[in-house]
Design a protein around this motif. Structure first.
Motif, PDB file in Angstrom:
ATOM      1  N   PRO A   1      41.686  50.301 -13.139  1.00  0.00           N
ATOM      2  CA  PRO A   1      42.909  49.717 -12.814  1.00  0.00           C
ATOM      3  C   PRO A   1      42.905  49.305 -11.539  1.00  0.00           C
ATOM      4  O   PRO A   1      43.980  47.779 -10.736  1.00  0.00           O
ATOM      5  N   GLU A   2      42.246  50.380 -11.009  1.00  0.00           N
ATOM      6  CA  GLU A   2      43.402  49.977  -8.885  1.00  0.00           C
ATOM      7  C   GLU A   2      42.423  48.567  -8.647  1.00  0.00           C
ATOM      8  O   GLU A   2      42.534  48.642  -8.352  1.00  0.00           O
ATOM      9  N   GLN A   3      41.195  48.837  -9.325  1.00  0.00           N
ATOM     10  CA  GLN A   3      40.103  47.196  -8.333  1.00  0.00           C
ATOM     11  C   GLN A   3      41.078  46.557  -9.554  1.00  0.00           C
ATOM     12  O   GLN A   3      41.178  45.022  -8.395  1.00  0.00           O
ATOM     13  N   ALA A   4      41.510  46.493 -10.370  1.00  0.00           N
ATOM     14  CA  ALA A   4      41.993  45.242 -10.872  1.00  0.00           C
ATOM     15  C   ALA A   4      43.347  44.639 -10.091  1.00  0.00           C
ATOM     16  O   ALA A   4      43.317  43.359 -10.015  1.00  0.00           O
ATOM     17  N   ILE A   5      43.996  45.735  -9.689  1.00  0.00           N
ATOM     18  CA  ILE A   5      45.322  45.910  -9.583  1.00  0.00           C
ATOM     19  C   ILE A   5      44.615  44.672  -7.843  1.00  0.00           C
ATOM     20  O   ILE A   5      45.436  44.189  -7.289  1.00  0.00           O
ATOM     21  N   GLU A   6      43.676  45.241  -7.169  1.00  0.00           N
ATOM     22  CA  GLU A   6      43.377  45.249  -5.500  1.00  0.00           C
ATOM     23  C   GLU A   6      43.197  43.263  -6.180  1.00  0.00           C
ATOM     24  O   GLU A   6      43.847  42.599  -5.208  1.00  0.00           O
ATOM     25  N   ILE A   7      42.727  42.937  -7.361  1.00  0.00           N
ATOM     26  CA  ILE A   7      42.392  41.570  -7.503  1.00  0.00           C
ATOM     27  C   ILE A   7      43.181  40.957  -7.356  1.00  0.00           C
ATOM     28  O   ILE A   7      43.404  39.431  -6.699  1.00  0.00           O
TER      29      ILE A   7
ATOM     30  N   GLU B   1      51.324  32.753  -9.456  1.00  0.00           N
ATOM     31  CA  GLU B   1      50.922  32.603 -10.424  1.00  0.00           C
ATOM     32  C   GLU B   1      51.573  33.913 -11.605  1.00  0.00           C
ATOM     33  O   GLU B   1      50.856  34.058 -11.491  1.00  0.00           O
ATOM     34  N   SER B   2      51.973  32.832 -12.421  1.00  0.00           N
ATOM     35  CA  SER B   2      52.625  33.614 -13.578  1.00  0.00           C
ATOM     36  C   SER B   2      51.527  35.247 -14.481  1.00  0.00           C
ATOM     37  O   SER B   2      52.356  35.740 -14.702  1.00  0.00           O
ATOM     38  N   ALA B   3      50.649  34.233 -14.994  1.00  0.00           N
ATOM     39  CA  ALA B   3      49.664  34.819 -15.967  1.00  0.00           C
ATOM     40  C   ALA B   3      49.330  36.311 -14.620  1.00  0.00           C
ATOM     41  O   ALA B   3      49.097  36.975 -15.479  1.00  0.00           O
ATOM     42  N   ILE B   4      49.176  36.430 -13.221  1.00  0.00           N
ATOM     43  CA  ILE B   4      48.815  37.159 -12.646  1.00  0.00           C
ATOM     44  C   ILE B   4      49.267  38.068 -12.489  1.00  0.00           C
ATOM     45  O   ILE B   4      49.185  39.285 -12.196  1.00  0.00           O
ATOM     46  N   GLU B   5      50.923  37.566 -12.211  1.00  0.00           N
ATOM     47  CA  GLU B   5      51.531  38.138 -11.987  1.00  0.00           C
ATOM     48  C   GLU B   5      52.163  39.087 -13.082  1.00  0.00           C
ATOM     49  O   GLU B   5      52.855  40.068 -13.097  1.00  0.00           O
ATOM     50  N   ARG B   6      51.846  38.592 -14.178  1.00  0.00           N
ATOM     51  CA  ARG B   6      52.098  39.309 -16.111  1.00  0.00           C
ATOM     52  C   ARG B   6      51.376  40.669 -15.364  1.00  0.00           C
ATOM     53  O   ARG B   6      51.853  41.842 -16.558  1.00  0.00           O
ATOM     54  N   ARG B   7      49.957  40.072 -15.472  1.00  0.00           N
ATOM     55  CA  ARG B   7      49.027  41.679 -15.600  1.00  0.00           C
ATOM     56  C   ARG B   7      48.952  42.244 -14.899  1.00  0.00           C
ATOM     57  O   ARG B   7      48.491  43.414 -14.905  1.00  0.00           O
ATOM     58  N   LEU B   8      49.621  42.268 -13.017  1.00  0.00           N
ATOM     59  CA  LEU B   8      49.619  43.266 -12.392  1.00  0.00           C
ATOM     60  C   LEU B   8      50.566  43.991 -12.715  1.00  0.00           C
ATOM     61  O   LEU B   8      50.223  44.901 -13.060  1.00  0.00           O
ATOM     62  N   ALA B   9      52.238  43.726 -13.357  1.00  0.00           N
ATOM     63  CA  ALA B   9      52.729  44.267 -13.395  1.00  0.00           C
ATOM     64  C   ALA B   9      52.611  44.927 -15.118  1.00  0.00           C
ATOM     65  O   ALA B   9      52.436  46.273 -15.113  1.00  0.00           O
ATOM     66  N   ASP B  10      51.522  44.795 -15.937  1.00  0.00           N
ATOM     67  CA  ASP B  10      50.967  45.703 -17.247  1.00  0.00           C
ATOM     68  C   ASP B  10      50.374  46.400 -16.769  1.00  0.00           C
ATOM     69  O   ASP B  10      50.145  47.989 -16.160  1.00  0.00           O
ATOM     70  N   LEU B  11      49.448  46.566 -15.367  1.00  0.00           N
ATOM     71  CA  LEU B  11      48.490  47.593 -14.701  1.00  0.00           C
ATOM     72  C   LEU B  11      49.604  48.376 -14.251  1.00  0.00           C
ATOM     73  O   LEU B  11      49.246  49.990 -14.226  1.00  0.00           O
ATOM     74  N   TYR B  12      50.764  47.945 -13.619  1.00  0.00           N
ATOM     75  CA  TYR B  12      51.385  49.226 -12.623  1.00  0.00           C
ATOM     76  C   TYR B  12      52.222  49.939 -14.059  1.00  0.00           C
ATOM     77  O   TYR B  12      52.301  50.876 -13.498  1.00  0.00           O
ATOM     78  N   ARG B  13      51.996  48.975 -14.960  1.00  0.00           N
ATOM     79  CA  ARG B  13      53.495  49.797 -16.369  1.00  0.00           C
ATOM     80  C   ARG B  13      52.303  50.935 -16.263  1.00  0.00           C
ATOM     81  O   ARG B  13      52.259  52.537 -16.665  1.00  0.00           O
ATOM     82  N   GLN B  14      50.896  50.341 -16.646  1.00  0.00           N
ATOM     83  CA  GLN B  14      49.496  51.352 -16.976  1.00  0.00           C
ATOM     84  C   GLN B  14      49.255  52.246 -16.349  1.00  0.00           C
ATOM     85  O   GLN B  14      48.808  53.435 -16.982  1.00  0.00           O
TER      86      GLN B  14
ATOM     87  N   ALA C   1      35.639  37.736 -10.556  1.00  0.00           N
ATOM     88  CA  ALA C   1      36.367  39.119 -10.493  1.00  0.00           C
ATOM     89  C   ALA C   1      36.696  40.414 -11.415  1.00  0.00           C
ATOM     90  O   ALA C   1      36.184  41.043 -12.039  1.00  0.00           O
ATOM     91  N   LEU C   2      37.876  39.776 -11.091  1.00  0.00           N
ATOM     92  CA  LEU C   2      38.941  39.625 -12.260  1.00  0.00           C
ATOM     93  C   LEU C   2      38.390  40.495 -14.094  1.00  0.00           C
ATOM     94  O   LEU C   2      38.558  41.067 -14.595  1.00  0.00           O
ATOM     95  N   GLU C   3      37.953  39.285 -14.821  1.00  0.00           N
ATOM     96  CA  GLU C   3      37.308  39.042 -15.569  1.00  0.00           C
ATOM     97  C   GLU C   3      35.860  40.328 -15.638  1.00  0.00           C
ATOM     98  O   GLU C   3      35.597  40.750 -16.602  1.00  0.00           O
ATOM     99  N   GLN C   4      35.574  40.654 -14.539  1.00  0.00           N
ATOM    100  CA  GLN C   4      34.503  41.098 -15.204  1.00  0.00           C
ATOM    101  C   GLN C   4      35.123  43.238 -14.876  1.00  0.00           C
ATOM    102  O   GLN C   4      34.164  43.824 -14.259  1.00  0.00           O
ATOM    103  N   CYS C   5      35.905  43.231 -14.287  1.00  0.00           N
ATOM    104  CA  CYS C   5      36.029  44.367 -13.797  1.00  0.00           C
ATOM    105  C   CYS C   5      37.130  44.979 -15.412  1.00  0.00           C
ATOM    106  O   CYS C   5      37.504  45.239 -16.043  1.00  0.00           O
ATOM    107  N   PRO C   6      35.899  46.984 -14.594  1.00  0.00           N
ATOM    108  CA  PRO C   6      35.991  47.314 -16.226  1.00  0.00           C
ATOM    109  C   PRO C   6      37.335  48.197 -16.690  1.00  0.00           C
ATOM    110  O   PRO C   6      38.281  47.947 -15.205  1.00  0.00           O
TER     111      PRO C   6
END
Length: 205
Positions: free
Chosen positions: A108-114, A125-138, A99-104
């Motif tokens: 970003p709100e959908q990606a955050i929820e996933i 899960e460090s990779a997801i935490e980094r991704r989430l932190a980046d989404l929050y920053r955006q 789902a995360l790979e398919q997220c447009p």
């Protein structure tokens, strides 16, 4: 016609509706089949797992068909939710990652929820935490991004010390510590400057 009559009387019969959808697919009627499969997905949204355990494979195949027919993000997430509800965390993780790979990128709100759902079944899960932190920053949600980055930085720092910090002054681990700390400095320079300075002195010594 038999299925149509049955469902007109008892529309909540998920198994019979699924069988009807399969029949429609066999007769090359994907749009009609999709309508019935979507009905099943809506019927159990927020009600997972189903009260009848025998409906679990019906729901699983429903989501799998919908993913194949529509490719919509919500069905990847729905499949993950189903697996999570029955405590099949590895399968849930796979569905959520898909789902995360398919997220447009413009959602970003959908990606955050996933990301949050992944972290519920795979905390740390460090990779997801980094991704989430980046989404929050955006999104300009700097406090949430900083809290997550600080947690990551502390974990990296502890792992670095446990691995023998005096012998490790470069490499992926050190790069992650530096990157996390640098992002923290951008978000909250006064709070985190001392931590970065402490790490750099240790790494250089």
């Amino acid at each position: 016609k038999v299925y149509e009559r049955i469902l007109s009387i008892q529309p909540s019969l998920a198994r019979e509706r699924f069988e009807f959808a399969q029949l429609l697919l066999e007769h090359k009627q994907p749009d009609a089949a999709t309508e019935h499969l979507e009905f099943i997905a809506r019927q159990f949204a927020g009600q997972l797992p189903p009260a009848d355990p025998e409906l679990v494979p019906v729901l699983e195949q429903t989501y799998q068909h919908l993913i194949e027919l529509t490719g919509e993000l919500k069905h990847h997430s729905g499949l993950g939710d189903l697996y999570r509800a029955i405590n099949d965390y590895p399968s849930a993780g796979c569905a959520y990652y898909e789902a995360l790979e398919q997220c447009p990128e413009d959602q970003p709100e959908q990606a955050i929820e996933i990301c949050r759902r992944i972290l519920q079944i795979a905390p740390g899960e460090s990779a997801i935490e980094r991704r989430l932190a980046d989404l929050y920053r955006q999104q300009g949600r700097n406090r949430e991004a900083a809290d997550l980055l600080r947690s990551l930085w502390n974990r990296y720092w502890q792992n670095w010390k446990a691995a023998g910090s005096e012998a490790i002054s470069e490499g992926a681990m050190v790069e992650r510590i530096e990157q996390s700390a640098q992002l923290l400095l951008e978000l909250q320079p006064e709070d985190d400057a001392r931590s970065l300075s402490c790490f750099r002195r240790s790494a250089e010594s």
